[in-house]
Design a protein around this motif. Structure first.
Motif, short mmCIF file in Angstrom:
data_model
loop_
_atom_site.label_atom_id
_atom_site.label_comp_id
_atom_site.label_asym_id
_atom_site.label_seq_id
_atom_site.Cartn_x
_atom_site.Cartn_y
_atom_site.Cartn_z
N UNK A 230 -0.26 7.88 -3.31
CA UNK A 230 0.35 9.20 -3.43
C UNK A 230 1.35 9.24 -4.60
N UNK A 231 1.28 10.30 -5.37
CA UNK A 231 2.22 10.51 -6.47
C UNK A 231 3.21 11.60 -6.07
N UNK A 232 4.30 11.72 -6.80
CA UNK A 232 5.23 12.82 -6.48
C UNK A 232 4.57 14.19 -6.70
N UNK A 233 3.49 14.21 -7.47
CA UNK A 233 2.80 15.48 -7.74
C UNK A 233 1.56 15.68 -6.87
N UNK A 234 1.30 14.74 -5.96
CA UNK A 234 0.15 14.88 -5.05
C UNK A 234 0.29 16.18 -4.23
N UNK A 235 -0.85 16.88 -4.09
CA UNK A 235 -0.80 18.18 -3.40
C UNK A 235 -0.65 17.99 -1.90
N UNK A 236 -0.13 19.03 -1.24
CA UNK A 236 0.00 19.00 0.22
C UNK A 236 -1.40 18.88 0.83
N UNK A 237 -1.54 17.96 1.75
CA UNK A 237 -2.83 17.77 2.42
C UNK A 237 -3.76 16.83 1.69
N UNK A 238 -3.43 16.47 0.48
CA UNK A 238 -4.31 15.61 -0.33
C UNK A 238 -4.26 14.19 0.22
N UNK A 239 -5.46 13.60 0.41
CA UNK A 239 -5.53 12.26 0.97
C UNK A 239 -5.52 11.21 -0.15
N UNK A 240 -4.66 10.24 0.01
CA UNK A 240 -4.61 9.11 -0.92
C UNK A 240 -4.47 7.85 -0.07
N UNK A 241 -4.44 6.70 -0.73
CA UNK A 241 -4.29 5.43 0.00
C UNK A 241 -3.02 5.43 0.86
N UNK A 242 -1.97 6.03 0.33
CA UNK A 242 -0.69 5.99 1.05
C UNK A 242 -0.34 7.32 1.72
N UNK A 243 -1.28 8.26 1.67
CA UNK A 243 -1.16 9.47 2.49
C UNK A 243 -2.53 9.69 3.13
N UNK A 244 -2.95 8.73 3.96
CA UNK A 244 -4.33 8.75 4.47
C UNK A 244 -4.63 9.96 5.36
#
Lengths: 198, 253, 360
Positions: free
Chosen positions: B134-148
């Protein structure tokens, strides 16, 4: 007081100019060809509370610049006496600002010199020069700096100061020096007994 | 009849092949930087500062002097270089983790001091090099390794809008956000990057170009789908446009 | 030039200007703030650059940028701030960029206090940041040496393309002593061919300043290259032209007990040695002036003649480990330390010496 080295602690309230007083003595010593050092207290106490500095004047190289056992303490306020009185070398000197410190039972093995520095400064029209009154008084006792050394050094210390200010500083030196001379502070070391009227 | 060369590698771009993933926007953005430097004829006095992130090797792709900075510190390093060699053209090239997370203090204060540098900020809403966090600019609801489970604003905050923030400062002279999802937008991006360097060449002040970009690998999408996703999802959060143009460089061009 | 009464912090600032340093990047912290204040006033007078950075982290990275562009550049801080700078120092060492870093040590760990301390010895001499690197560490003990070692520090850092740390403490930073300021040096920013922005006619490829070597073999090669450089520096201080500079010995030849200390402590130890001699105790003083590379040879030699060593520090015992390594078990090495901002007095050290030489 040994003729080779003079260890001094100068202490007072922040704003009484004790750091500058120490600098005046150190700078004068340097110009008089002596080895000198100056160390300030720089802790939180410098912000509004008490301030002190240690000055050494010496004919020889100064090994340790730390002053643990001062030959002289110049105290501008009451807490400074409390803090440093017991540290003074036996046979040393406590020179204190009697405008703010009442006469009391000090140690009986040191020389006491009371200078009403604030009153003298106020007579000169500037209470801020009380510290320089003490410098003049100290030069009367010092074996390493003279009154003339102080006077010679002053213009370099207050660069850019107005003529009137320079004059009042010089007058403060003179008044301090004269006060000691008039009071004949050369009476013995064990002044405590004198105070007690014995 | 002689043949006329109508398209070639910009002189400022080296011959080293890009290591970037297929479809990545970095290569195109590098090219836009090189073209601007060439057109302004400042290649012999340009110094770049590479970040930590996918573009850590940016220095391999340009023909001018480069410093490789610690994570987030590129604007501080660029400050040191520009203050030391004020006649150089100094720029940083940073990603969203580098600029908008670990290097937030450095970018804000370089901008606030009005350092006469140019910042190229590539925002693809994800940490690429470390594998899609997750980046500081990652969108709400967007899945990443650290926002699974998808970025949750209540615990991870909202996408940070750097251009808008920097535009609130007095000192920067040019703050703009572009993208390269279409030919028209690509041409606008090229112009913006040119403007930013032009202002520096003229000694004007701090210039900042945010490029909203894709990361097909870590988004798990094909390049073409990625640009579509960018258009539909990122641009509403990161609207294109110029937030600050104190000297009117866009009008004068 | 006539002697000037200056604070240690200010003497560093003036010496830096005289050494040709025109770039300072820093952040305020007690007890070193007189140094940035001095340079904020002084550098503009010589067309120099002073930047108060947003943090120590930013400041050291500005130093990295400026040094990589060929400048003689410096920063300064005190212990907690130096911890923040470690990231940048590691990059600077890895990228082989010259610069001077001043640490006016105060008490730690954590926020500790602002009183003088020597508890950053390990941080300074072991690297401090990540990776296999060294910084040259100079330890002045007077205001005069604060000035002199600033100039030596810039020379060494340029010569070896390596960061140099001037390790001082709150007393040395704050105290005033007379200083003989040296003659000004000229420094040409275009004297470094490797620097970014170098424009000499002999430049035929672009310059790169970097500490990244992703390929294992390349990084290993780079690390051994750095190691070899550190060996050259070590030799320079142990047997080369800086041999005499590295250490001061006082009355060691016939000494039975060797007192060891650096910085302000060495001044107090000198007084202790004088008092010992007056009492008939054969004491000597070894004072490392350079803490990395550590002057091991002098201890190897004195371990043959002296019967014991007493290391005194304003820490719980850090340099004592290097003394033990150098003495290598041949003679006992004792330690006396005060921390928390208390500077040990000559009396209490003398008491320790008494306990060692007259055990009853």
């Amino acid at each position: 007081m040994s003729s080779k080295v003079e260890r001094i602690i100068l202490a007072g309230f922040g704003g009484q100019g004790v750091l500058f007083l120490g600098k005046v003595i150190a700078e004068t010593g340097m110009h008089a060809g002596k080895n000198v050092s100056w160390i300030p207290s720089y802790g939180p106490e410098m912000r509004g509370g008490t301030a002190n500095c240690s000055v050494i004047l010496s004919e020889n190289e100064i090994a340790s610049p730390m002053v643990t056992v001062p030959d002289t303490v110049i105290a501008m306020n009451r807490p400074s006496v409390t803090k440093f009185n017991q540290k003074i070398k036996a046979g040393g000197m406590l020179m204190y600002n009697s405008s703010l410190i009442e006469r009391q039972e000090f140690r009986d093995d040191i020389r006491l010199v009371e200078i009403p520095a604030n009153e003298i400064a106020e007579e000169l029209g500037n209470p801020k020069v009380a510290n320089l009154v003490m410098a003049g008084a100290y030069s009367k006792f010092s074996k390493l700096i003279t009154f003339d050394d102080l006077v010679a050094c002053l213009p370099g210390l207050v660069k850019g100061a107005k003529k009137e200010m320079l004059d009042i500083n010089l007058a403060a030196f003179k008044k301090g020096f004269d006060y000691v001379e008039e009071k004949k502070y050369m009476f013995g070391r064990y002044v405590y007994s004198v105070f007690k009227g014995i | 009849m002689t043949m006329k060369k109508v398209f070639s590698r910009p002189a400022s771009l080296s011959k080293t092949p890009f290591h970037y993933c297929p479809g990545c926007d970095h290569g195109v953005i590098h090219r836009l930087v090189a073209e601007a430097i060439d057109e302004l004829e400042v290649g012999d006095r340009t110094i770049g500062v590479a970040p930590v992130g996918c573009s850590v090797f940016a220095y391999d792709y340009f023909n001018f002097d480069f410093n490789q900075a610690a994570h987030g510190r590129a604007p501080a390093v660029a400050t040191g270089i520009k203050r030391t060699r004020p006649d150089s053209i100094v720029f940083t090239y940073q990603g969203d983790g580098d600029l908008a997370a670990i290097g937030t203090a450095e970018i804000i204060h370089a901008a606030n001091r009005g350092e006469k540098i140019t910042v190229i900020f590539v925002n693809n809403a994800i940490y690429g090099m470390t594998g899609g966090q997750m980046a500081p600019t990652t969108l709400i609801g967007m899945k990443t390794q650290t926002s699974p489970y998808g970025r949750d604003a209540s615990t991870a905050g909202n996408p940070i809008k750097m251009s808008e923030m920097i535009a609130t400062l007095e000192s920067p002279v040019y703050v703009t956000r572009v993208t390269i999802n279409s030919v028209a937008n690509l041409m606008k991006a090229k112009k913006a990057i040119y403007n930013a360097f032009k202002l520096q060449k003229e000694g004007k002040g701090f210039s900042f170009v945010e490029v909203v970009a894709i990361c097909p690998t870590n988004w798990g999408k094909k390049p073409a789908d990625s640009h579509k996703w960018l258009t539909e999802n990122m641009l509403p959060v990161f609207p294109l446009g110029t937030f600050k143009d104190t000297l009117g460089v866009e009008k004068s061009a | 030039m006539a002697k000037v009464l200056m604070k240690g912090n200010e003497a560093i600032g003036e010496a830096a200007v005289l050494a040709g340093c025109r770039y300072y990047f820093g952040y305020p912290i007690t007890p070193q703030s007189e140094l940035p204040a001095y340079l904020a006033k002084r550098l503009p007078e010589v067309d120099g650059v002073f930047v108060q950075a947003e943090s120590e982290v930013a400041a050291i990275n500005m130093v990295y940028g400026s040094g990589s562009a060929g400048a003689r550049v410096m920063t300064s801080s005190s212990s907690p701030g130096i911890s923040l700078k470690q990231e940048g120092i590691s990059y600077i060492a890895g990228a082989e960029v010259p610069c001077l870093i001043v640490n006016v040590m105060r008490g730690g760990p954590g926020l500790g206090n602002i009183a003088p301390a020597q508890s950053d010895y390990w941080q300074s001499t072991r690297g401090g940041g990540h990776g296999d690197y060294r910084t040259i560490v100079l330890a002045p003990n007077s205001v005069q040496e604060m000035a002199d070692m600033t100039i030596t520090g810039f020379d060494l850092s340029d010569r070896f393309r390596n960061p140099v740390l001037l390790l001082s403490d709150g007393v040395l930073g704050q105290m005033m002593e007379p200083v003989n300021l040296p003659e000004p040096h000229d420094y040409n920013i275009n004297s470094k061919k490797w620097a970014l922005g170098y424009r000499g006619s002999d430049k035929n490829e672009r310059n790169l300043c970097s500490s990244i070597f992703l390929d294992n073999d390349e990084l290993e090669e780079h690390n051994w290259h750095l190691y070899q450089k550190y060996q050259v520096i070590t030799d320079l201080f142990s047997k080369g032209e800086y041999k005499d500079f590295a250490v001061e010995e006082h009355l060691c030849d016939d000494a039975e007990i060797i007192l060891v200390g650096y910085g302000i402590i060495s001044r107090i130890l000198k007084t202790v040695v004088e008092k010992c001699r007056k009492r008939g105790i054969k004491a000597g003083l070894v004072r490392p002036k350079v803490l990395w590379p550590f002057p091991t040879a002098v201890f190897e030699r004195l371990a043959k003649t002296a019967s014991q060593f007493l290391v005194v520090e304003m820490s719980c015992g850090q340099m004592v480990e290097d003394v033990k390594l150098s003495v290598d078990g041949k003679k006992p090495v004792f330690f006396f330390g005060r921390t928390g901002g208390t500077v040990p007095s000559d009396f209490e050290i003398l008491n320790e010496v008494d306990k060692l030489v007259r055990p009853d």
